[in-house]
Design an enzyme around this catalytic site. Structure first.
Site, PDB file in Angstrom:
ATOM      1  N   SER A  29       0.812  -1.210   0.000  1.00  0.00           N
ATOM      2  CA  SER A  29       0.000   0.000   0.000  1.00  0.00           C
ATOM      3  C   SER A  29       0.852   1.269   0.000  1.00  0.00           C
ATOM      4  CB  SER A  29      -0.957  -0.042   1.195  1.00  0.00           C
ATOM      5  OG  SER A  29      -1.953   0.933   1.070  1.00  0.00           O
ATOM      6  N   LYS A  87      -0.554  -4.070  -3.431  1.00  0.00           N
ATOM      7  CA  LYS A  87      -1.806  -3.455  -2.983  1.00  0.00           C
ATOM      8  C   LYS A  87      -1.895  -2.070  -3.604  1.00  0.00           C
ATOM      9  CE  LYS A  87      -5.264  -2.229  -0.249  1.00  0.00           C
ATOM     10  NZ  LYS A  87      -5.348  -0.800  -0.572  1.00  0.00           N
TER      11      LYS A  87
END
Length: 470
Positions: free
Chosen positions: A385, A410
């Protein structure tokens, strides 16, 4: 919470520690008074309760249009509506049970309907989602627990592992992502002259600012006597931060029509520093390496990283290692601001795309970098992320090389929305793409090296990359 453990296999004269795992958009219902949202912009990873900073924010009351119409009647009407909204807000905060189970389910449904980006078209379409609403509301919702279970099943039917329900207890844990330290979320709003002003778009219920009397829709005018008009939300949030239990003076204008009030608010930072750093001596003794480990992107990440980098520079570091192994993410905005610290003015940090216009943009660095020394970023399969945003921004702009394992992959953007009973939903609202236009979601990022290279090789590779881009 799932926690991944991984042993990194890197060999170098630099001794490194083993990685350690640390881990209301809402379109209001017509029947509900608008309630201030908690922390809405947070990013989720697939694995933990880390959350993201690209958000759909609750709509504010319409700005006064008296300058357009010249009619004081319009202003008085808006002020009465504003006063009624505030009264409804207070009433609801003290009695959340006033909202019905059906309204909570409808509220969650509308958030998804307005914002969700589906990656599996066989499971998501506006038509399928409308049918879902008709199906769930035909069932009996006699208890709040049943309503929450229905929402969980609705969200799981979307086929997106990142879109999920948060109980009130889970939702309240997000205070550690409060970037202000006083429990407010700010957003830049243009006024009638096109100048930026800062509005309170969300409050942590019973947080310091809320307790002191700040309300959703208030305009922030100054912090410790400094006028904030024209400043970005991130700049203002940084000024608000300070040691826990200290006070900060803020001046706000209540709503569009209300009075101006000065108040002292006690800071209550919940976040703990995610930064660990030390200076390493290279084997030849001629150079020093600044090692910085960043465990997550919480409210203190950027500020503490800047402190660490400056101290290491002062200690003579001429090379740097940024360790993002097992960093599952956190606040995307913190990740973006951290990436900017290493980039040249005009360099692209990330591209974002989504259904809403505010989620479609190119984000670039605005100023010269904090350091220009050669940099290695350590990554592994649990680097996800916001960590992947930082790693790819530095890599694609020839500012760092990546060492370790392929990252998690991600690349979706979530927003967190509060429901009117204190629970919440995390919804996928967009995706991000690297400066080199790589879609990393489900793919991850391959490192340049599996094992630690020699520093002269790092410098040569970065120099060659910069010449090719130049």
């Amino acid at each position: 919470m799932n926690i991944f453990l991984c042993n990194s296999s890197s060999s170098s004269s630099l001794s490194l520690p083993p990685p350690t795992t640390h881990h209301r958009h809402q379109k209001p219902l017509n029947s509900l008074p608008q309630k201030p949202s908690l922390i809405r912009s947070l990013t989720s990873t697939a694995l933990s309760f880390n959350l993201i900073f690209f958000s759909q924010l609750s709509p504010l009351p319409a700005p006064s249009i008296a300058f357009e119409t010249g009619s004081s009647v319009v202003v008085q009407s808006e002020c009465r509506e504003e006063d009624q909204r505030i009264e409804n807000e207070k009433r609801f905060e003290n009695a959340p049970e006033l909202v019905t189970n059906e309204e909570i389910v409808k509220e969650a449904w509308e958030i998804v309907n307005d914002s969700f980006i589906g990656t599996d078209r066989s499971r998501w379409s506006p038509q399928l989602w409308l049918q879902k609403k008709e199906d769930v509301l035909s069932t009996s919702l006699q208890t709040r627990s049943k309503a929450h279970d229905i929402i969980r099943r609705m969200l799981s039917s979307l086929g997106d592992p990142y879109t999920r329900f948060l109980s009130p207890a889970e939702f309240s844990k997000m205070a550690r992502y409060d970037m202000s330290g006083i429990g407010v979320n700010l957003r830049e709003i243009p006024d009638e002259n096109g100048e930026v002003k800062l509005k309170v778009l969300g409050l942590i219920l019973d947080g310091p600012a809320n307790t002191a009397g700040v309300r959703q829709g208030d305009e922030l005018l100054s912090i410790n006597g400094v006028d904030v008009k024209g400043k970005s939300a991130f700049e203002a949030l940084s000024i608000l931060q300070g040691p826990s239990e200290t006070s900060v003076n803020i001046m706000v204008k209540h709503g569009n029509c209300g009075p101006v009030q000065s108040m002292d608010v006690q800071r209550q930072l919940v976040a703990k520093t995610p930064v660990f750093y030390r200076l390493e001596q290279m084997d030849n003794g001629n150079a020093k390496v600044g090692y910085v480990r960043l465990k997550e992107f919480n409210a203190l990440a950027r500020k503490d990283l800047v402190t660490a980098m400056k101290r290491l520079q002062g200690m003579g570091a001429s090379f740097f290692v940024l360790d993002l192994r097992d960093n599952l993410g956190g606040l995307v905005q913190e990740g973006i601001e951290i990436a900017k610290l290493f980039l040249n003015e005009g360099d692209t940090v990330i591209y974002t795309a989504g259904r809403e216009p505010q989620n479609v943009k190119s984000i670039v660095a605005e100023r010269a970098p904090l350091i220009t020394a050669p940099l290695i970023v350590l990554v592994n399969k649990n680097t996800a992320s916001a960590s992947e945003i930082v790693a790819t921004a530095l890599h694609d702009n020839c500012r760092a090389i990546l060492v370790g394992e392929r990252t998690y992959g991600k690349g979706l953007i979530q927003s967190v929305f509060e429901l009117h009973d204190g629970s919440g939903v995390v919804v996928t609202v967009g995706k991000y793409v690297t400066p080199n236009h790589l879609d990393i979601n489900g793919n991850g990022i391959d490192p340049d090296y599996r094992k630690f290279p020699a520093w002269n090789e790092v410098a040569e590779r970065l120099s060659k990359c910069q010449k090719q881009q130049g």
